[in-house]
Design a protein around this motif. Structure first.
Motif, mmCIF file in Angstrom:
data_model
loop_
_atom_site.group_PDB
_atom_site.id
_atom_site.type_symbol
_atom_site.label_atom_id
_atom_site.label_comp_id
_atom_site.label_asym_id
_atom_site.label_seq_id
_atom_site.Cartn_x
_atom_site.Cartn_y
_atom_site.Cartn_z
ATOM 1 N N ILE A 264 -40.884 -5.088 34.277
ATOM 2 C CA ILE A 264 -41.632 -6.362 35.228
ATOM 3 C C ILE A 264 -42.654 -5.690 35.924
ATOM 4 N N GLY A 265 -42.875 -4.255 35.897
ATOM 5 C CA GLY A 265 -43.876 -3.628 36.792
ATOM 6 C C GLY A 265 -43.629 -3.453 38.178
ATOM 7 N N SER A 266 -42.197 -3.295 38.483
ATOM 8 C CA SER A 266 -41.862 -3.202 39.756
ATOM 9 C C SER A 266 -41.383 -1.787 40.191
ATOM 10 N N GLY A 267 -41.388 -1.547 41.170
ATOM 11 C CA GLY A 267 -40.425 -0.124 41.611
ATOM 12 C C GLY A 267 -41.177 0.872 41.738
ATOM 13 N N GLY A 268 -42.541 0.863 41.121
ATOM 14 C CA GLY A 268 -43.637 1.877 40.969
ATOM 15 C C GLY A 268 -43.781 2.677 42.253
ATOM 16 N N GLY A 269 -43.991 4.087 42.563
ATOM 17 C CA GLY A 269 -44.499 4.447 43.477
ATOM 18 C C GLY A 269 -43.397 4.791 44.674
ATOM 19 N N ARG A 270 -42.303 4.469 44.264
ATOM 20 C CA ARG A 270 -41.019 4.703 45.147
ATOM 21 C C ARG A 270 -40.494 6.049 44.817
ATOM 22 N N ARG A 271 -40.523 7.022 45.726
ATOM 23 C CA ARG A 271 -40.123 8.438 45.324
ATOM 24 C C ARG A 271 -38.545 8.332 45.273
ATOM 25 N N SER A 272 -37.828 7.699 45.794
ATOM 26 C CA SER A 272 -36.322 7.847 45.331
ATOM 27 C C SER A 272 -36.165 7.351 43.851
ATOM 28 N N LEU A 273 -36.985 6.181 43.608
ATOM 29 C CA LEU A 273 -36.538 5.878 42.192
ATOM 30 C C LEU A 273 -37.431 6.621 41.090
ATOM 31 N N GLU A 274 -38.242 7.313 41.431
ATOM 32 C CA GLU A 274 -39.118 8.438 40.538
ATOM 33 C C GLU A 274 -38.102 9.671 40.489
ATOM 34 N N THR A 275 -37.648 10.080 41.626
ATOM 35 C CA THR A 275 -36.798 11.336 41.583
ATOM 36 C C THR A 275 -35.524 10.961 40.666
ATOM 37 N N TYR A 276 -35.083 9.977 40.786
ATOM 38 C CA TYR A 276 -33.813 9.311 40.213
ATOM 39 C C TYR A 276 -34.229 9.364 38.634
ATOM 40 N N ALA A 277 -35.176 8.838 38.295
ATOM 41 C CA ALA A 277 -35.583 8.757 36.902
ATOM 42 C C ALA A 277 -36.029 10.190 36.260
ATOM 43 N N ASP A 278 -36.524 10.963 36.883
ATOM 44 C CA ASP A 278 -36.676 12.573 36.565
ATOM 45 C C ASP A 278 -35.328 13.180 36.247
ATOM 46 N N ARG A 279 -34.350 12.949 37.286
ATOM 47 C CA ARG A 279 -32.831 13.498 37.060
ATOM 48 C C ARG A 279 -32.588 12.924 35.932
ATOM 49 N N LEU A 280 -32.616 11.722 35.585
ATOM 50 C CA LEU A 280 -31.869 11.224 34.443
ATOM 51 C C LEU A 280 -32.579 11.871 33.011
ATOM 52 N N ARG A 281 -33.951 12.076 33.257
ATOM 53 C CA ARG A 281 -34.661 12.820 32.046
ATOM 54 C C ARG A 281 -34.070 14.245 31.869
ATOM 55 N N GLU A 282 -33.600 14.955 33.011
ATOM 56 C CA GLU A 282 -33.191 16.187 32.832
ATOM 57 C C GLU A 282 -31.870 16.225 32.026
ATOM 58 N N LEU A 283 -30.967 14.993 32.564
ATOM 59 C CA LEU A 283 -29.551 14.850 31.940
ATOM 60 C C LEU A 283 -29.627 14.470 30.566
ATOM 61 N N GLY A 284 -30.730 14.132 30.090
ATOM 62 C CA GLY A 284 -30.837 13.351 28.615
ATOM 63 C C GLY A 284 -30.465 12.244 28.410
ATOM 64 N N HIS A 285 -30.372 11.245 29.297
ATOM 65 C CA HIS A 285 -30.096 9.596 29.221
ATOM 66 C C HIS A 285 -31.072 9.207 28.276
ATOM 67 N N PRO A 286 -30.692 8.392 27.377
ATOM 68 C CA PRO A 286 -31.685 7.975 26.236
ATOM 69 C C PRO A 286 -32.644 6.936 26.787
ATOM 70 N N LEU A 287 -32.411 6.367 27.875
ATOM 71 C CA LEU A 287 -33.509 5.304 28.536
ATOM 72 C C LEU A 287 -34.410 6.201 29.140
ATOM 73 N N ALA A 288 -34.196 7.452 29.754
ATOM 74 C CA ALA A 288 -35.197 8.121 30.584
ATOM 75 C C ALA A 288 -36.374 8.602 29.637
ATOM 76 N N ARG A 289 -36.340 8.374 28.248
ATOM 77 C CA ARG A 289 -37.509 8.854 27.485
ATOM 78 C C ARG A 289 -38.443 7.660 27.615
ATOM 79 N N LEU A 290 -38.211 6.668 27.894
ATOM 80 C CA LEU A 290 -39.237 5.371 28.156
ATOM 81 C C LEU A 290 -39.945 5.695 29.351
ATOM 82 N N PRO A 291 -41.392 5.224 29.292
ATOM 83 C CA PRO A 291 -42.312 5.464 30.608
ATOM 84 C C PRO A 291 -41.733 4.299 31.619
ATOM 85 N N ARG A 292 -42.131 4.626 32.740
ATOM 86 C CA ARG A 292 -41.721 3.708 33.878
ATOM 87 C C ARG A 292 -42.805 2.606 34.226
#
Length: 337
Positions: free
Chosen positions: A91-119
């Protein structure tokens, strides 16, 4: 009692308040940790709450959920947040919020399947979840012809089709069929791959070519009258159908939520093009423009012609490899095969 608490969590998620955000997320995590719900029920509740939070709550009230980094991906609380990030991206929401971006980066490090999709939603995904009056599923030849240009039949296509060789790949077939299997469609989809001894002219890529392939979906005369036909389509149309198949689910199945429907759609899309999973999504979009995409329809015993019957054929840029994916759904009875 478990289902009642689940409904309370959904109601809280739909009620705009920072406290409701916290309570809804906490209830879902506790319910799933207690093991009182089946995996299917748990997934449905978790994804439903994530979607409601994304649609109903202010991003500033959601942000505190992402204050702590996850240590792994098996925790239901982490899964809820991964789904929530996926729903916010759609829905194009939540962009530019540091805590969300950091959490998404951590999920990518952990290999969560959803984390491969762009924000953010890509342009090719512009139709995801969008309903346009009068543009439902294609059920008749008239509807197909009215929306897409018909690909003419040619003698060269028929000759080339007879020379196609089966290139069985079970892993690729499972990935291509995932949106329909996850959504619980009535009949197992058919995903097949073929190679050609010489390049196929794009002008010969039509229904006369497809009819020569040994496809289960084209076997039998069928109870409905009509001639098989194929129409040219675009990659975004195919990707949207794959998303919808998982997002809405089959008549007797279950929708998978926006985040996972998006993942399943891309997995299938990659499989149809034969791309490795490591290829970036924007590169896959560029590759899709070099492929030829067809929708086709047939009136055989395999198709129900009831609720939805998407069928696609894809010709790769070398003009020597073809992928076919067909699915059918009905509310009359449930079939396996």
């Amino acid at each position: 009692m478990t289902r009642t608490v689940g409904r309370i969590a959904e109601t809280l998620a739909d009620t705009r308040s920072r406290d409701c955000v916290t309570f809804a997320a906490d209830l879902v995590a506790r319910l799933l940790l207690d093991g009182g719900m089946s995996p299917g029920e748990g997934d449905r509740l978790l994804r439903s709450v994530a979607a409601k939070l994304a649609r109903s709550q202010y991003p500033r009230d959601i942000e505190p959920l992402f204050a702590e980094w996850p240590d792994g991906v098996s925790d239901p609380a982490v899964e809820l947040r991964a789904c929530l990030l996926g729903e916010l991206a759609l829905i194009g929401s939540g962009g530019g919020r540091r805590s969300l971006e950091t959490y998404a980066d951590r999920l990518r490090e952990l290999g969560h399947p959803l984390a491969r999709l762009p924000r953010t939603r890509l342009d090719i995904e512009h139709r995801f979840g969008v309903r346009i009056r009068g543009l439902g599923s294609v059920k008749t030849a008239q509807q197909l012809r009215s929306r897409f240009p018909e690909a003419p039949s040619t003698d060269g296509g028929a000759v080339a089709g007879r020379g196609a060789r089966d290139a069985q790949d079970d892993g690729r077939a499972n990935a291509a069929a995932r949106p329909f299997r996850a959504g619980g469609w009535a009949r197992g989809p058919e995903a097949r791959f073929f190679t050609l001894p010489s390049p196929l002219s794009p002008d010969d890529f039509g229904i006369s070519f497809i009819k020569q392939l040994p496809l289960r979906c084209l076997t039998g005369e069928g109870n409905r009258r009509g001639n098989a036909l194929a129409c040219a389509t675009t990659s975004d149309d195919v990707l949207n159908e794959l998303f919808t198949a998982s997002y809405v689910g089959g008549v007797n199945g279950q929708g998978q939520g926006g985040a996972y429907a998006r993942l399943h759609a891309w997995e299938s899309f990659y499989a149809l093009m034969g791309l490795p999973t490591g290829v970036p999504l924007l590169e896959a979009v560029r590759c899709a423009a070099d492929h030829r995409w067809l929708r086709f329809m047939a009136f055989t015993d395999w198709f129900h012609h009831d609720t939805s019957d998407p069928a696609f054929a894809v010709l790769d840029p070398t003009w020597t490899r073809v992928a076919v994916l067909a699915a059918t759904d009905t509310d009359v009875h449930r079939e396996v095969g």
